[in-house]
Design an enzyme around this catalytic site. Structure first.
Site, PDB file in Angstrom:
ATOM      1  N   SER A 144       4.306   7.406   1.375  1.00 59.65           N
ATOM      2  CA  SER A 144       4.019   6.925   2.722  1.00 59.65           C
ATOM      3  C   SER A 144       4.518   5.500   2.788  1.00 59.65           C
ATOM      4  O   SER A 144       4.649   4.822   1.755  1.00 59.65           O
ATOM      5  CB  SER A 144       2.510   6.951   2.998  1.00 59.65           C
ATOM      6  OG  SER A 144       2.187   6.235   4.171  1.00 59.65           O
ATOM      7  N   TYR A 157      -6.494   4.568   1.140  1.00 61.58           N
ATOM      8  CA  TYR A 157      -5.236   5.304   1.300  1.00 61.58           C
ATOM      9  C   TYR A 157      -4.071   4.484   0.753  1.00 61.58           C
ATOM     10  O   TYR A 157      -3.235   4.995  -0.003  1.00 61.58           O
ATOM     11  CB  TYR A 157      -5.028   5.622   2.782  1.00 61.58           C
ATOM     12  CG  TYR A 157      -3.850   6.506   3.082  1.00 61.58           C
ATOM     13  CD1 TYR A 157      -3.910   7.873   2.871  1.00 61.58           C
ATOM     14  CD2 TYR A 157      -2.665   5.979   3.595  1.00 61.58           C
ATOM     15  CE1 TYR A 157      -2.830   8.700   3.160  1.00 61.58           C
ATOM     16  CE2 TYR A 157      -1.580   6.787   3.890  1.00 61.58           C
ATOM     17  CZ  TYR A 157      -1.668   8.154   3.677  1.00 61.58           C
ATOM     18  OH  TYR A 157      -0.595   8.962   3.956  1.00 61.58           O
TER      19      TYR A 157
END
Length: 241
Positions: A144, A157
């Site tokens: 990501s 995250y």
């Protein structure tokens, strides 16, 4: 100088029931690659399998809870015993937990780290012996932009994705001598069901589509043996959200 390559025959895809994982499974199956579909939801996996088979592709379903770390190595070995040596691994499964780090519970922190980072490590460990034996293989870790850039309220995250990027780069350095290629693929915001699980108000029409990411994965997988994309960032034209 020319490089021969073994056409990939089998791929293991985690988080294959929806979003990027589903799109990758459909795309690789279109290329004639048999896909092992891994996720928790058996009914959702069966739906993806049916869609692949309806188009003439090959897919097998493996409902596995990747967050059950103690049981995961045994479950993955059973998968490989049934499915065969995987030429491709796409580590895609992941979850998000939104909230400030100051009040984040240990259980929520651990849940994100377990699935986003540790499960990917165990999946890679499972496929490496077969890839090493045939001296080829491709591992694509779907990371990501949050693995390169921190975002407030996404601390767990980001930590998991920064860790996954470091793991991916270390794995690439260790395994290239065995003919194994490792790619760190870092997309920006992708319009997937992940956004249904967090309370944020973004314009999802401006996000990347899962199919665009899947096309990149297919390109990475089919590169000549003598080439590898080690690190790739794909962003929406609108920028980061």
């Amino acid at each position: 100088m020319s490089f021969e390559r073994k056409f990939p025959e089998r791929a293991l895809i985690t988080g294959a029931s929806r979003g990027i994982g589903k799109a990758v499974a459909l795309r690789l199956a279109e290329e004639g690659i048999a896909v092992a579909l891994v996720a928790r939801s058996h009914p959702d996996l069966l739906a993806v399998q049916a869609e692949i088979q309806a188009k003439g592709g090959k897919a097998e379903v493996f409902p596995i809870d990747l967050a059950d770390l103690p049981a995961l190595p045994q479950r993955l070995q059973a998968l490989l015993d049934r499915f065969g040596v995987c030429d491709v691994l796409v580590n895609n499964a992941g979850i998000a937990q939104v909230g400030p780090l100051a009040t984040l519970s240990l259980s929520d922190w651990q849940r994100v780290i377990d699935l986003n980072l540790t499960a990917a490590f165990l999946c890679a460990q499972a496929v490496l012996p077969g890839m090493r034996q045939q001296r080829c293989g491709t591992i694509v870790n779907i990371i990501s932009i949050a693995g390169k850039r921190a975002f407030p309220n996404w601390g767990a995250y980001c930590a998991s994705k920064f860790g996954l990027l470091g793991f991916s780069q270390a794995l690439a350095a260790e395994e290239r001598q065995h003919g194994i290629r490792v790619t760190s693929l870092c997309p920006g915001a992708v319009d997937t069901p992940l956004w249904d699980t967090v309370q944020v108000d973004f314009d999802r029409s401006q996000m990347l589509s899962p199919e665009w990411v899947a096309d990149l994965v297919a390109h990475i997988v089919h590169l000549p043996k003598g080439a590898v994309v080690e690190d790739l960032t794909l962003m929406p034209a609108a920028g980061a959200f």
